[in-house]
Design a protein around this motif. Structure first.
Motif, mmCIF file in Angstrom:
data_model
loop_
_atom_site.group_PDB
_atom_site.id
_atom_site.type_symbol
_atom_site.label_atom_id
_atom_site.label_comp_id
_atom_site.label_asym_id
_atom_site.label_seq_id
_atom_site.Cartn_x
_atom_site.Cartn_y
_atom_site.Cartn_z
ATOM 1 N N SER A 113 0.835 -1.208 0.000
ATOM 2 C CA SER A 113 0.000 0.000 0.000
ATOM 3 C C SER A 113 0.866 1.252 0.000
ATOM 4 N N LEU A 114 2.026 1.183 0.652
ATOM 5 C CA LEU A 114 2.945 2.326 0.643
ATOM 6 C C LEU A 114 3.534 2.534 -0.752
ATOM 7 N N LYS A 115 3.922 1.457 -1.418
ATOM 8 C CA LYS A 115 4.462 1.568 -2.783
ATOM 9 C C LYS A 115 3.415 2.143 -3.734
ATOM 10 N N GLU A 116 2.167 1.733 -3.571
ATOM 11 C CA GLU A 116 1.094 2.265 -4.418
ATOM 12 C C GLU A 116 0.927 3.768 -4.230
ATOM 13 N N THR A 117 1.081 4.217 -2.986
ATOM 14 C CA THR A 117 0.966 5.645 -2.701
ATOM 15 C C THR A 117 2.079 6.431 -3.387
ATOM 16 N N PHE A 118 3.306 5.938 -3.297
ATOM 17 C CA PHE A 118 4.419 6.618 -3.967
ATOM 18 C C PHE A 118 4.253 6.588 -5.485
ATOM 19 N N LEU A 119 3.740 5.486 -6.014
ATOM 20 C CA LEU A 119 3.509 5.409 -7.460
ATOM 21 C C LEU A 119 2.466 6.437 -7.889
ATOM 22 N N SER A 120 1.398 6.579 -7.128
ATOM 23 C CA SER A 120 0.371 7.583 -7.446
ATOM 24 C C SER A 120 0.962 8.981 -7.401
ATOM 25 N N PHE A 121 1.831 9.220 -6.437
ATOM 26 C CA PHE A 121 2.505 10.518 -6.344
ATOM 27 C C PHE A 121 3.341 10.795 -7.589
ATOM 28 N N LEU A 122 4.134 9.829 -8.011
ATOM 29 C CA LEU A 122 4.984 10.005 -9.196
ATOM 30 C C LEU A 122 4.151 10.210 -10.456
ATOM 31 N N ASN A 123 3.040 9.527 -10.558
ATOM 32 C CA ASN A 123 2.192 9.649 -11.741
ATOM 33 C C ASN A 123 1.340 10.907 -11.738
ATOM 34 N N ALA A 124 1.371 11.657 -10.629
ATOM 35 C CA ALA A 124 0.694 12.949 -10.571
ATOM 36 C C ALA A 124 1.608 14.099 -10.978
ATOM 37 N N THR A 125 2.896 13.816 -11.173
ATOM 38 C CA THR A 125 3.825 14.843 -11.658
ATOM 39 C C THR A 125 3.381 15.310 -13.038
ATOM 40 N N SER A 126 3.599 16.570 -13.349
ATOM 41 C CA SER A 126 3.186 17.126 -14.640
ATOM 42 C C SER A 126 3.731 16.287 -15.798
ATOM 43 N N PHE A 127 2.930 16.107 -16.827
ATOM 44 C CA PHE A 127 3.349 15.289 -17.978
ATOM 45 C C PHE A 127 4.553 15.904 -18.687
ATOM 46 N N TYR A 128 4.745 17.211 -18.544
ATOM 47 C CA TYR A 128 5.891 17.875 -19.171
ATOM 48 C C TYR A 128 7.087 17.966 -18.216
ATOM 49 N N GLY A 129 6.944 17.398 -17.020
ATOM 50 C CA GLY A 129 8.005 17.480 -16.010
ATOM 51 C C GLY A 129 8.878 16.242 -15.991
ATOM 52 N N ILE A 130 9.426 15.949 -14.814
ATOM 53 C CA ILE A 130 10.349 14.818 -14.686
ATOM 54 C C ILE A 130 10.267 14.255 -13.270
ATOM 55 N N ASN A 131 10.440 12.939 -13.158
ATOM 56 C CA ASN A 131 10.620 12.282 -11.867
ATOM 57 C C ASN A 131 12.077 11.833 -11.750
#
Length: 457
Positions: A195-213
């Protein structure tokens, strides 16, 4: 953003995250008031810059406010929350306010991860400041050199620390994001590591599409979700597969050097003035964002070298004439305790490493008792105090003995906090290092330890 919300009240304003936001909003021209259950250094600082703060929660603290913000530690039954709702004043969590603050600048950078958020954020601030980006910063620690946990810069960039507790990071939609690592923590919020990994994944996928992780490829839990990241990303770490990596690390007390390698090109030596291999990784995350902002390698290296650290992150408080070093550190998770102990052993020639550890939270002690005992066993002498409960009620059968009884090889003791200084003065000797660790109130005893040692000599 926050155009009409000029008068804002913070419930729990003394918290390290809340105080930083309050100060930043004050600098932006808002009228800030606040309350907390007890006084603290942060509250005194906020009072000194003109904020009206009450000790204790009372309905009389709510007067003609446009907005009320409360921290995760504050319960919904709090009288100030109830009074605000009765008066139809909007009430929001700290996480929502942090999400709004990202909008004060065109470029927003959110730094997440179980460990290393504050250090990585402040390292990035050092690089951006050196390159004249004039960043705005909000972090969960007091940055050395700034003596604050927030600054308002004139540039186009804001850097914020994205906390996973209570899923705060899911309120953020940043231009660029960092995940330093994913380690199981906050069992009161997360059922398991998945559940923690899913939360971090959701966070990364909320980054702007023109941005960077920017993500740490060496972290196994980050690597487990990397193929599901739907936004552009770059990797950092020690392994050859990383876009940004390091070679030839060397440690000599506070001085750390390493070779910086980007896209298989060696850019030569970098020098850090903070110790530990974990800080090289934190540095590489900051380098990843800096390269995306087109900052030159020379300026990146200058920013790295000028970085002075954060209070309570391997902060050397005292060094006696007979070379006894007293260190204050925030470590409160087994991985953090391990990194701090490894840093001391790798960078210093010591007679004895003495660790004073105050467990933080009953739930964390219960969850990680075995892991705590394993990493603490690396020290020569371990002194445990009673558990600091913070927001939690006592759990039957959970106490510091759960850790103490499993420590192997080290001399270990359970000592009341107010007796620790005398205990240490009776057992320490020349060339020892004493590390005081914990996220509770254990930091307050470093002065006592020093004074006891001096009086003894």
């Amino acid at each position: 953003m926050l155009g009409n919300q000029k008068k804002i009240h913070f419930i729990g304003i003394g918290g390290i995250g809340m105080s930083g936001m309050a100060e930043l909003l004050n600098n932006l021209g808002h009228i800030i008031t606040g309350s907390d259950l007890s006084d603290s250094d942060r509250i005194q600082h906020l009072k000194e810059i003109g904020l009206d703060i009450s000790i204790g929660h009372n309905i009389n603290n709510i007067n003609n406010h446009d907005l009320v913000v409360f921290s995760s530690a504050v319960k919904l039954e709090n009288p100030e929350i109830i009074e605000s709702k009765r008066k139809n004043i909007p009430v929001i969590k700290r996480a929502e306010m942090l999400g709004e603050l990202l909008k004060v600048k065109p470029i927003s950078i959110a730094v997440a991860g179980t460990h290393g958020k504050t250090t990585t954020s402040s390292m990035l601030n050092s690089i951006l400041t050196r390159s004249d980006h004039k960043p705005t910063l909000i972090v969960g620690g007091i940055v050395q050199g700034l003596l604050a946990n927030s600054i308002l810069g004139d540039g186009d960039t804001i850097i914020v620390e994205a906390d996973e507790y209570d899923r705060t990071l899911l309120s953020l939609r940043a231009s660029m994001s960092i995940v330093t690592n994913i380690d199981f923590e906050h069992s009161d919020c997360y059922e398991n590591i998945e559940s923690l990994k899913e939360t971090f994944l959701s966070f990364l996928n909320a980054t702007s599409f023109y941005g960077i992780n920017v993500v740490c490829y060496d972290d196994l839990n980050v690597k487990a979700i990397i193929n599901n990241i739907k936004r552009p990303y770059i990797t950092y770490g020690k392994s050859d597969d990383c876009d940004i990596r390091y070679e030839n690390p060397e440690f000599s007390e506070h001085k750390t050097t390493f070779d910086l390698v980007i896209d298989h090109y060696n850019h030569g030596k970098c020098e850090l003035s903070v110790p530990g291999e974990h800080n090289i990784l934190n540095c590489l995350a900051a380098v990843g964002i800096s390269k995306e902002l087109d900052i030159s390698i020379d300026l990146i290296k200058e920013g790295i070298k000028s970085y002075k650290g954060v209070k309570r992150r391997f902060e050397i408080k005292y060094k006696t004439e007979n070379n006894i070093t007293i260190v204050d550190d925030y470590a409160h998770h087994p991985s953090e305790v391990d990194a701090t102990i490894n840093t001391a052993l790798a960078g210093w020639s010591l007679n004895n490493l003495i660790v004073v550890f105050q467990p933080h939270l009953y739930s964390r002690t219960k969850e990680f008792q075995k892991e705590f005992s394993e990493v603490l066993s690396k020290a020569d002498i371990v002194i445990l105090t009673d558990i600091y409960p913070a927001r939690e009620k006592k759990i039957k059968g959970v106490n510091s003995n759960l850790i103490l009884d499993k420590i192997v090889g080290s001399k270990s003791f359970l000592v009341k906090k107010d007796e620790v200084a005398k205990k240490i003065s009776s057992i320490c000797s020349n060339d020892d290092m004493i590390i005081v660790m914990g996220a509770g109130d254990i930091r307050n005893i470093t002065d006592d330890i020093y004074n006891e040692i001096i009086d003894k000599k």
